[in-house]
Design an enzyme around this catalytic site. Structure first.
Site, short mmCIF file in Angstrom:
data_model
loop_
_atom_site.label_atom_id
_atom_site.label_comp_id
_atom_site.label_asym_id
_atom_site.label_seq_id
_atom_site.Cartn_x
_atom_site.Cartn_y
_atom_site.Cartn_z
N VAL A 129 0.86 -1.18 0.00
CA VAL A 129 0.00 0.00 0.00
C VAL A 129 0.89 1.22 0.00
O VAL A 129 1.84 1.31 0.79
CB VAL A 129 -0.93 0.03 1.24
CG1 VAL A 129 -1.82 1.26 1.21
CG2 VAL A 129 -1.77 -1.24 1.29
N CYS A 130 0.64 2.15 -0.92
CA CYS A 130 1.38 3.41 -0.96
C CYS A 130 2.88 3.14 -1.10
O CYS A 130 3.31 2.35 -1.94
CB CYS A 130 1.03 4.22 0.29
SG CYS A 130 1.49 5.95 0.24
N THR A 131 3.71 3.75 -0.24
CA THR A 131 5.16 3.58 -0.35
C THR A 131 5.65 2.26 0.20
O THR A 131 6.86 2.01 0.22
CB THR A 131 5.89 4.74 0.35
OG1 THR A 131 5.42 4.85 1.70
CG2 THR A 131 5.65 6.06 -0.37
#
Length: 344
Positions: A129-131
């Site tokens: 998720v995300c970074t």
């Protein structure tokens, strides 16, 4: 045959197969929603399913970190890790790597990355998720695969990991058994998609409706708007052309027309546009049209065919292809999903 007068409470609960194990990797200064958002989706599925008279959960959720116990997120609120990475026993059905401000620091821990390699090797699905995509990239799990991360980090991810085929456009991407998502709330969208893979669309939609107070589509739209805003040139002819274009999306505007508006040759315009925005002129036009269409799908009852014309796609089929390529859903599915999440 006599009618069955046994109440629901008196009936024995139906037995369920072994719940799917989901491990969520967290770390100091992780983004709290990256971890709790997917956890809430799977947890709500457990609650809804058990409320239907099934004994046992669908999912067994565990937070995992470098050490067991409290883990302070970037918000200052702590999550509780059930176990340390080194003690986590595979296989997990799904391993999710959260993102956040501490993700790059986490990737510097060689032992932690070794544990990520060990746990992802046997997992049926591997998710970031995300970074959290940086964690999978450092572990080598994204080599040769398409991936996405938060829009503000896509270029850096691509520069640091040339073996990863970074696509900045979709909300989430599936490549084999590897799933990556864009920033923050996109992780919840991905979790709903995983739930639908496991247990069907009906349960996924029921969870989405149940979570309406937490899943705010306007916030997701604002994130997409920031992505488009980040592609606006800071000043000068290129920005002027972008603003001019946004008022004329319904028109059939070519890159040649944009170059004329900027008083540049086509070659010079393409070069300056890419340098100022990081995107090609055609790519920017496409993203602007998709965002305009998303707004109309969310906020109006206009027919899809009319929206396609108003946003410059020309016809419904071209808009459908653009939505599938960028968002992974059709305009009709996008509208239906948004409507199912809208407050009454």
């Amino acid at each position: 045959m006599a009618p069955d007068t046994t109440s629901q409470a008196d009936r024995p609960a139906r037995r369920l197969t072994t719940p799917k194990r989901i491990g969520i990797v967290i770390f100091d200064r992780c983004q709290i929603i990256d971890a709790t958002g997917p956890a809430a989706v799977f947890g709500s599925a457990n609650e809804i399913h058990q409320a239907n008279g099934v004994s046992g959960p669908l999912y067994d959720l565990r937070m995992i970190a470098g050490r067991p116990g409290p883990v302070r997120t970037s918000t200052g609120v702590s999550l509780f890790a059930d176990s340390a990475l080194k003690d986590a026993v595979p296989p997990f059905d799904t391993l999710i790597c959260a993102g956040g401000k501490g993700s790059l620091k986490f990737t510097e821990d060689a032992d932690a990355i070794d544990d990520i390699r060990r746990l992802t090797k046997s997992a049926r699905r591997v998710v970031s998720v995300c970074t959290g995509a940086y964690i999978l990239a450092v572990a080598g799990r994204l080599d040769g695969r398409r991936a996405v991360t938060h829009w503000a980090h896509c270029r850096n991810l691509a520069d640091r990991f040339p073996k990863v085929r970074v696509d900045p456009d979709p909300i989430f991407i599936k490549d084999g058994n590897i799933y990556t998502s864009a920033g923050v709330t996109a992780g919840m969208d991905l979790a709903l998609a995983l739930l639908e893979e496991d247990h069907g669309k009906a349960l996924a939609l029921e969870v989405a409706r149940e979570m309406v107070m937490f899943m705010k589509r306007p916030g997701s739209q604002a994130q997409f708007s920031r992505q488009l805003s980040a592609q606006m040139a800071p000043r000068g002819n290129i920005r002027d052309v972008q603003i001019w274009l946004l008022d004329r999306l319904a028109e059939d505007i070519s890159v040649e027309t944009m170059a004329e508006q900027a008083a540049m040759s086509l070659r010079t315009f393409n070069r300056h546009f890419k340098k100022a925005t990081g995107r090609t002129p055609a790519g920017f036009v496409q993203e602007a049209r998709i965002e305009a269409a998303r707004n109309l799908l969310e906020d109006s009852d206009l027919p899809v065919k009319l929206i396609a014309r108003q946003c410059g796609f020309g016809d419904e089929e071209r808009m459908r292809r653009a939505f599938h390529r960028t968002l992974g859903v059709s305009p009709q599915d996008y509208r239906m999903r948004f409507a199912s999440l809208a407050p009454a």
